[in-house]
Write a protein that holds these residues in place. Structure first.
Motif, mmCIF file in Angstrom:
data_model
loop_
_atom_site.group_PDB
_atom_site.id
_atom_site.type_symbol
_atom_site.label_atom_id
_atom_site.label_comp_id
_atom_site.label_asym_id
_atom_site.label_seq_id
_atom_site.Cartn_x
_atom_site.Cartn_y
_atom_site.Cartn_z
ATOM 1 N N ALA A 1 15.897 7.929 4.282
ATOM 2 C CA ALA A 1 15.907 6.509 4.626
ATOM 3 C C ALA A 1 14.685 6.196 5.471
ATOM 4 C CB ALA A 1 17.171 6.155 5.407
ATOM 5 N N LEU A 2 14.109 5.044 5.222
ATOM 6 C CA LEU A 2 12.987 4.605 6.030
ATOM 7 C C LEU A 2 13.300 3.234 6.601
ATOM 8 C CD1 LEU A 2 9.222 4.923 5.293
ATOM 9 C CD2 LEU A 2 10.148 2.761 6.097
ATOM 10 N N MET A 3 13.209 3.123 7.910
ATOM 11 C CA MET A 3 13.558 1.868 8.575
ATOM 12 C C MET A 3 12.302 1.244 9.170
ATOM 13 S SD MET A 3 16.628 1.107 11.221
ATOM 14 C CE MET A 3 16.157 1.923 12.716
ATOM 15 N N ALA A 4 12.062 -0.013 8.812
ATOM 16 C CA ALA A 4 10.883 -0.732 9.298
ATOM 17 C C ALA A 4 11.336 -1.910 10.154
ATOM 18 C CB ALA A 4 10.058 -1.215 8.109
ATOM 19 N N PRO A 5 10.462 -2.376 11.040
ATOM 20 C CA PRO A 5 10.899 -3.399 11.991
ATOM 21 C C PRO A 5 10.969 -4.816 11.432
ATOM 22 C CG PRO A 5 8.654 -2.772 12.449
ATOM 23 C CD PRO A 5 9.110 -1.903 11.330
ATOM 24 N N THR A 6 10.269 -5.117 10.355
ATOM 25 C CA THR A 6 10.309 -6.480 9.828
ATOM 26 C C THR A 6 10.534 -6.445 8.328
ATOM 27 O OG1 THR A 6 7.967 -6.575 9.282
ATOM 28 C CG2 THR A 6 8.574 -7.241 11.516
ATOM 29 N N GLU A 7 10.971 -7.598 7.812
ATOM 30 C CA GLU A 7 11.193 -7.689 6.382
ATOM 31 C C GLU A 7 9.899 -7.482 5.596
ATOM 32 O OE1 GLU A 7 13.112 -11.344 4.977
ATOM 33 O OE2 GLU A 7 14.828 -10.604 6.132
ATOM 34 N N VAL A 8 8.845 -8.150 6.063
ATOM 35 C CA VAL A 8 7.571 -8.026 5.342
ATOM 36 C C VAL A 8 7.157 -6.565 5.264
ATOM 37 C CG1 VAL A 8 5.098 -8.531 5.459
ATOM 38 C CG2 VAL A 8 6.758 -10.336 5.890
ATOM 39 N N LEU A 9 7.310 -5.877 6.360
ATOM 40 C CA LEU A 9 6.891 -4.486 6.386
ATOM 41 C C LEU A 9 7.803 -3.615 5.522
ATOM 42 C CD1 LEU A 9 4.906 -2.474 7.408
ATOM 43 C CD2 LEU A 9 6.177 -2.306 9.527
ATOM 44 N N SER B 1 23.121 8.413 -6.263
ATOM 45 C CA SER B 1 22.113 8.111 -7.282
ATOM 46 C C SER B 1 20.897 7.385 -6.710
ATOM 47 C CB SER B 1 22.725 7.325 -8.455
ATOM 48 O OG SER B 1 23.383 6.174 -7.980
ATOM 49 N N VAL B 2 21.002 6.895 -5.456
ATOM 50 C CA VAL B 2 19.803 6.393 -4.781
ATOM 51 C C VAL B 2 19.239 7.531 -3.931
ATOM 52 C CG1 VAL B 2 18.944 4.866 -2.965
ATOM 53 C CG2 VAL B 2 20.481 3.984 -4.713
ATOM 54 N N ASP B 3 17.953 7.815 -4.111
ATOM 55 C CA ASP B 3 17.355 8.930 -3.365
ATOM 56 C C ASP B 3 16.748 8.465 -2.050
ATOM 57 O OD1 ASP B 3 17.685 11.047 -5.448
ATOM 58 O OD2 ASP B 3 16.519 9.566 -6.591
ATOM 59 N N LEU B 4 16.047 7.334 -2.125
ATOM 60 C CA LEU B 4 15.406 6.839 -0.914
ATOM 61 C C LEU B 4 15.795 5.389 -0.685
ATOM 62 C CD1 LEU B 4 11.707 8.117 -1.236
ATOM 63 C CD2 LEU B 4 13.631 9.189 -0.040
ATOM 64 N N LEU B 5 16.188 5.087 0.529
ATOM 65 C CA LEU B 5 16.511 3.707 0.877
ATOM 66 C C LEU B 5 15.527 3.233 1.928
ATOM 67 C CD1 LEU B 5 18.378 1.278 0.535
ATOM 68 C CD2 LEU B 5 19.757 2.186 2.421
ATOM 69 N N ILE B 6 14.927 2.080 1.632
ATOM 70 C CA ILE B 6 13.953 1.528 2.561
ATOM 71 C C ILE B 6 14.481 0.193 3.041
ATOM 72 C CG2 ILE B 6 11.570 0.659 2.724
ATOM 73 C CD1 ILE B 6 10.903 2.877 0.687
ATOM 74 N N GLY B 7 14.337 -0.093 4.302
ATOM 75 C CA GLY B 7 14.868 -1.377 4.752
ATOM 76 C C GLY B 7 14.574 -1.682 6.190
ATOM 77 N N THR B 8 15.167 -2.766 6.636
ATOM 78 C CA THR B 8 15.042 -3.179 8.033
ATOM 79 C C THR B 8 16.232 -2.604 8.796
ATOM 80 O OG1 THR B 8 16.276 -5.150 7.470
ATOM 81 C CG2 THR B 8 13.874 -5.335 7.519
ATOM 82 N N VAL C 1 13.126 8.228 8.508
ATOM 83 C CA VAL C 1 11.829 7.882 9.080
ATOM 84 C C VAL C 1 11.959 6.508 9.708
ATOM 85 C CG1 VAL C 1 9.420 7.362 8.606
ATOM 86 C CG2 VAL C 1 10.539 9.256 7.412
ATOM 87 N N ILE C 2 11.531 6.395 10.942
ATOM 88 C CA ILE C 2 11.571 5.104 11.626
ATOM 89 C C ILE C 2 10.135 4.682 11.887
ATOM 90 C CG2 ILE C 2 12.392 3.856 13.640
ATOM 91 C CD1 ILE C 2 14.580 5.921 13.925
ATOM 92 N N ASP C 3 9.748 3.578 11.298
ATOM 93 C CA ASP C 3 8.364 3.133 11.451
ATOM 94 C C ASP C 3 8.256 2.186 12.642
ATOM 95 O OD1 ASP C 3 5.711 2.820 11.009
ATOM 96 O OD2 ASP C 3 5.905 1.565 9.228
ATOM 97 N N GLU C 4 7.120 2.270 13.323
ATOM 98 C CA GLU C 4 6.833 1.334 14.413
ATOM 99 C C GLU C 4 7.917 1.356 15.474
ATOM 100 O OE1 GLU C 4 3.536 0.632 12.280
ATOM 101 O OE2 GLU C 4 3.968 0.271 14.365
ATOM 102 N N GLN C 5 8.114 2.497 15.992
ATOM 103 C CA GLN C 5 9.170 2.773 16.953
ATOM 104 C C GLN C 5 9.233 1.789 18.112
ATOM 105 O OE1 GLN C 5 11.587 4.774 17.830
ATOM 106 N NE2 GLN C 5 11.558 4.573 20.056
ATOM 107 N N HIS C 6 8.067 1.279 18.526
ATOM 108 C CA HIS C 6 8.113 0.491 19.771
ATOM 109 C C HIS C 6 9.041 -0.705 19.672
ATOM 110 C CE1 HIS C 6 4.903 -1.195 17.390
ATOM 111 N NE2 HIS C 6 4.928 -2.300 18.103
ATOM 112 N N ARG C 7 9.480 -1.032 18.485
ATOM 113 C CA ARG C 7 10.394 -2.170 18.400
ATOM 114 C C ARG C 7 11.854 -1.742 18.285
ATOM 115 N NH1 ARG C 7 6.949 -6.420 14.958
ATOM 116 N NH2 ARG C 7 4.948 -5.601 15.621
#
Ligand code: ADP
Ligand code: MG
Length: 725
Positions: free
Chosen positions: A322-330, A391-398, A415-421
């Motif tokens: 799983a990858l978590m990003a701080p904003t929708e755009v990202l 059946s889902v291998d990678l989940l990306i989201g906010t 994976v957590i992107d842009e941790q400072h938020r």
């Protein structure tokens, strides 16, 4: 009543009215309380803001114009006028009994009240001569009252609370006197102190609050600073070791089958920094303890490839990532980018289903999905099923990823992107999504370069990898500052900027224009972006294809605009800071930032990082007044360097560390004296000592004094949790 030496816990147990001088002064006690001083320990940790060396004080009549000097004087006359240019001018005359000096302050009207006739104060500043009279202009002023002694401690005082430095000094002195009978306990072993060259705590407290000599101060400060840093490091190291000890991790398949295929499909070789980071991460993932690692890398250093390699290591053993990003755009940007990177990769299908051959694993395409707040209810339901059946291998989201409804079959790597938020709690919530009590491995990525010592303090419970190398072939970004007048349009100054944008567009390139930041309101910010868009379209950039992107637009519209820019249908993207991170369009070569001095340095650096991603030469135009000293310093630093770590140091310098610590330590700022800039080497020493102590004595049972102190500062719950054997 035990009568051994007083520990910090003992001191914290004494209320302020244990001090006789305060007993009859409930108002003062309340005032101290509002400063966070509730007991004798708090009072002894309410350190002087600075000290004054009275032995360096000069007689007024000996002052020479041009000198920097300190004088002590009594106000004999004070006046306040408005000058012809509309400035407020406070003038006071002071005397030390033998000479007179005129002191003036521009636009500091409070000085009139502060320096009323009869007030005694220390003035520190440059001596000028005006009409043959010596004077000081806007000196530093300290009200010392009748504090005496060679060295005076100046406490942070408050006019509003009616607390004066001299009173505080007095109470502290009484408190110190009271500790004399039992003395103050020493939590550090003698040989450790000797090795580090630190004096004992009792002496340090006395000498910092009530120094006999100037040289005492630094020695005392060092000891008190070390104590603060050691407490923070002990807490972090205990947390780190405890997680390693108690959490059961997943032993991942590190054969590299899938990861190698991914690397081979990339159109470029990895940088050695990427290789190194991936090797370290894979080693972590193959081990029995959950990984808990920070990946630091400047904008454009290629963190995504490293993150995806970690995620694929999970997938290659049949787990999910799983990858978590701080904003929708990202999140969307990552989703599109990663899906493209992984196109064509296949994984072993589930042998029980859909396979023609009993027990044989058919290959199926690797499946990446996106989850944000915009995912429809139906979409969520489908996704929930697919996550559960694997059946889902990678989940990306906010942060939608950490909602309770999201459950995985076997979450292996996060994976957590842009941790400072993100906060510590959010990280913990994600970690808790592991199946069967196994803790998933966590990689935190940040593109905000953090100076080493700050990283040790803020992320001290994580291991750290650094991508300190950019992929080859990048051309440096040329940065220019176009100075404008605050609050005024300045078409002439801006002209070269728009001319440059036009010529780049004519050459087939693209540009970003970032609109003024409106911190208080996304709505106002959106409006300002719309205005800028219209203005440019009508005027400076008329005839070019402009797009507009801001946070208030519907998700589908945002996506459409990004798509149009990415595919080259738009020449110029007028945007708010939604493009701050992650946006990756190598053909864009110009970044224009309007009102640039209003942005923070980290933000400016991130924004600039949107260009210079291809081989073509790129430039960044900072348009702004820079009429505050910080604003000017930020813009100058941006022009001077593109090195994120250097900028981070400048940032730390300008802002202090308060903001850094806040995100993490929520109001419990344990560093009162220590400075992450000034005390760098002590941060490192404290960290080493913390590791030594904890590794030799994991629950600190052999160091009861330190153990109690940690408990005191962390609060019982957290301490119980960290210190249980
Ligand atoms: P970051 O997230 O660290 O800012 P990205 O992962 O977005 O950087 O990578 C920036 C750009 O560099 C992307 O276009 C990516 O494809 C490219 N890139 C990454 N690694 C390499 C490499 N080793 N060689 C060349 N280009 C690379
Ligand atoms: Mg990135």
């Amino acid at each position: 009543m035990p009568d051994g030496p007083l520990t910090y816990a003992d001191l914290a147990g004494f209320p302020l009215d244990a001090i006789t001088a305060l007993r009859t002064k409930p108002k003062k006690i309340a005032a101290l309380g509002s400063l966070g001083v509730h007991n004798v320990l708090d009072l002894l940790s309410y350190y002087p803001r600075r000290h004054i060396d009275r032995s360096r004080q000069l007689a007024i009549r000996d002052l020479v114009p041009g000198d920097e000097a300190m004088v002590v004087g009594k106000v004999v006359h004070s006046s306040q006028i408005r000058t012809r240019t509309g400035k407020n001018l406070v003038k006071v005359d002071i005397t030390d009994g033998r000479g007179y000096l005129e002191v003036s302050f521009f636009n500091q009207p409070f000085r009139h009240r502060q320096l009323s006739v009869g007030t005694e104060a220390v003035f520190f500043g440059k001596v000028d001569s005006f009409n043959g009279k010596r004077q000081m202009n806007s000196p530093v002023v300290d009200l010392v009252g009748n504090q005496t002694g060679r060295v005076i401690s100046l406490y942070p005082q408050s006019e509003k609370l009616k607390l004066k430095s001299e009173e505080i000094a007095e109470w502290v002195k009484v408190a110190l006197d009271k500790t004399l009978a039992r003395t103050i306990a020493e939590p550090l072993d003698e040989d450790l102190r000797r090795r580090l060259g630190l004096e004992d705590r009792q002496a340090a407290l006395w000498r910092y609050h009530a120094p006999d000599a100037w040289a005492d101060i630094e020695v005392a400060r060092r000891r008190l600073v070390f104590d603060e840093l050691l407490r923070v490091q002990l807490a972090l190291v205990l947390r780190k070791r405890q997680l390693e000890r108690t959490a059961r991790g997943i032993v991942h398949d590190t054969s590299g089958r899938l990861v190698h295929r991914f690397h081979e499909a990339l159109g470029f070789p990895l940088t050695s920094a990427q290789e190194q980071a991936i090797a370290t991460i894979v080693a972590d993932l193959g081990g029995p303890h959950p990984m808990h690692r920070l990946l630091q890398g400047d904008v454009g250093s290629g963190k995504t490839v490293v993150a995806v390699s970690a995620l694929l290591t999970a997938v290659q053993g049949g787990h999910q990532g799983a990858l978590m990003a701080p904003t929708e755009v990202l999140a969307e940007q990552h989703f599109l980018g990663i899906r493209e990177l992984l196109a064509g990769l296949t994984v072993a299908g589930d042998p029980d289903e859909g396979s023609l051959f009993e027990g044989a694993a058919a290959e199926r395409p690797l499946r990446v999905e996106l989850l944000t707040n915009r995912t429809t209810a139906a979409g969520r339901r489908r996704l929930a099923e697919a996550l559960l059946d694997g059946s889902v291998d990678l989940l990306i989201g906010t942060h939608a990823l950490i909602e309770d409804a999201v459950a995985f079959r076997s979450l292996g790597v996060i994976v957590i992107d842009e941790q400072h938020r993100f906060g510590v709690e959010q990280r913990a919530a994600l970690r808790a999504k592991g199946a069967d009590g196994a803790t998933p491995d966590v990689l935190v990525m940040t593109a905000t370069p953090i100076p080493r010592t700050a990283a040790m303090t803020v992320y001290g419970d994580l291991d750290v990898s650094v991508l300190d190398e950019l992929p080859p072939g990048r051309t440096p970004i040329e940065t220019r500052w176009v100075q404008t007048v605050a609050g005024e349009e300045d078409p002439e100054a801006e002209a070269p900027v728009w001319a440059h944008v036009r010529s780049e567009v004519a050459a087939g390139r693209q540009a970003y224009v970032v609109c003024p930041l409106v911190e208080e309101s996304e709505k106002l910010e959106a409006r300002s972006a719309e205005e800028t868009f219209e203005r440019l379209q009508l005027d400076n950039l008329a005839g070019l294809h402009l797009g507009l992107l801001h946070g208030r637009m519907a998700g589908a519209d945002k996506e459409a605009v990004m798509h149009a820019f990415r595919s080259g249908q738009l020449d110029v993207l007028v945007a708010t800071t939604v493009i701050e991170v992650g946006v990756d369009v190598p053909n864009a070569t110009v970044m224009v930032i309007l009102d640039a001095d209003r942005f923070g340095l980290a933000q400016l650096h991130q924004l600039r990082g949107r260009v210079g991603r291809g081989a073509a030469e790129s430039s960044c135009w900072l348009v702004g007044a820079g009429n505050t000293s910080d604003g000017e310093a930020r813009l100058e630093a941006m022009v001077r360097t593109t090195d994120g770590f250097e900028l981070a140091e400048v940032d730390l310098e300008l802002r202090g560390e308060g903001t850094l610590m806040d995100t993490r330590q929520k109001g419990r700022n344990d560093l009162r004296l220590a400075s992450l800039r000034r005390d760098k080497t002590w941060v490192e020493r404290a960290r080493e000592v913390a590791f030594e102590l904890v590794d030799a004595d994991p629950d600190l049972s052999g160091h009861p004094a330190l153990r109690d102190e940690i408990a005191l500062f962390l609060g019982d719950d957290e301490a119980d949790n960290l210190l249980k054997s």
